[in-house]
Design a protein around this motif. Structure first.
Motif, short mmCIF file in Angstrom:
data_model
loop_
_atom_site.label_atom_id
_atom_site.label_comp_id
_atom_site.label_asym_id
_atom_site.label_seq_id
_atom_site.Cartn_x
_atom_site.Cartn_y
_atom_site.Cartn_z
N LEU A 139 0.86 -1.18 0.00
CA LEU A 139 0.00 0.00 0.00
C LEU A 139 0.90 1.23 0.00
O LEU A 139 1.70 1.42 0.90
N VAL A 161 0.95 5.28 0.20
CA VAL A 161 0.10 6.37 0.66
C VAL A 161 0.87 7.67 0.49
O VAL A 161 1.87 7.91 1.17
N ALA A 219 -6.18 5.58 3.09
CA ALA A 219 -5.27 4.47 3.42
C ALA A 219 -5.94 3.50 4.40
O ALA A 219 -5.87 2.29 4.20
N PHE A 264 -6.82 -0.36 3.66
CA PHE A 264 -6.27 -1.38 4.56
C PHE A 264 -7.37 -2.26 5.15
O PHE A 264 -7.15 -3.45 5.38
N ILE A 274 -2.69 -6.39 3.25
CA ILE A 274 -1.53 -5.58 2.90
C ILE A 274 -0.31 -6.17 3.63
O ILE A 274 -0.37 -6.46 4.82
N VAL A 334 3.44 -1.15 4.04
CA VAL A 334 2.89 0.19 3.78
C VAL A 334 4.06 1.15 3.55
O VAL A 334 4.97 1.22 4.37
N LEU A 390 4.55 5.01 3.40
CA LEU A 390 3.69 6.05 3.95
C LEU A 390 4.35 7.41 4.00
O LEU A 390 5.39 7.59 4.65
N ILE A 445 5.85 -0.77 8.20
CA ILE A 445 5.58 0.56 7.64
C ILE A 445 6.90 1.25 7.36
O ILE A 445 7.74 1.34 8.24
#
Length: 92
Positions: free
Chosen positions: A6, A8, A38, A42, A47, A50, A52, A76
């Motif tokens: 993902l 973002v 986001a 999610f 996912i 991430v 981010l 993340i």
């Protein structure tokens, strides 16, 4: 099965660039242009990672991190131009 990432970021150019490169490498990619989007993405897709951005409208990256940590341990990676030490500590 390909890992799903993902991305973002509120900057469309960065979204397109990252998405194209990751897809070329065989990853499945979902995108969101702000923190609220986001969290929505999610909640409906599995996912694995991430990417981010921190500075975004509606809900910033730190807020997204905090909300995700309430129910997930997904890795993340924070993407930001901000380099202050307090931001680096806050993002860990």
């Amino acid at each position: 099965m390909a890992k799903r990432i993902l991305i973002v970021d509120d900057e469309p150019r960065y979204l397109r660039l990252l998405e194209a490169n990751l897809r070329t490498e065989g990853y499945e990619v979902a995108t969101a242009q702000d923190g609220v989007q986001a969290l929505d993405v999610f909640s409906v897709q599995p996912i694995d990672l991430v990417l981010l951005d921190v500075m975004m409208p509606r809900l910033d990256g730190f807020g997204v991190c905090q909300r995700l940590r309430e129910f997930s341990n997904v890795p993340i990676v924070i993407l930001t131009a901000r380099g202050e030490e307090q931001d680096r500590v806050r993002g860990t």
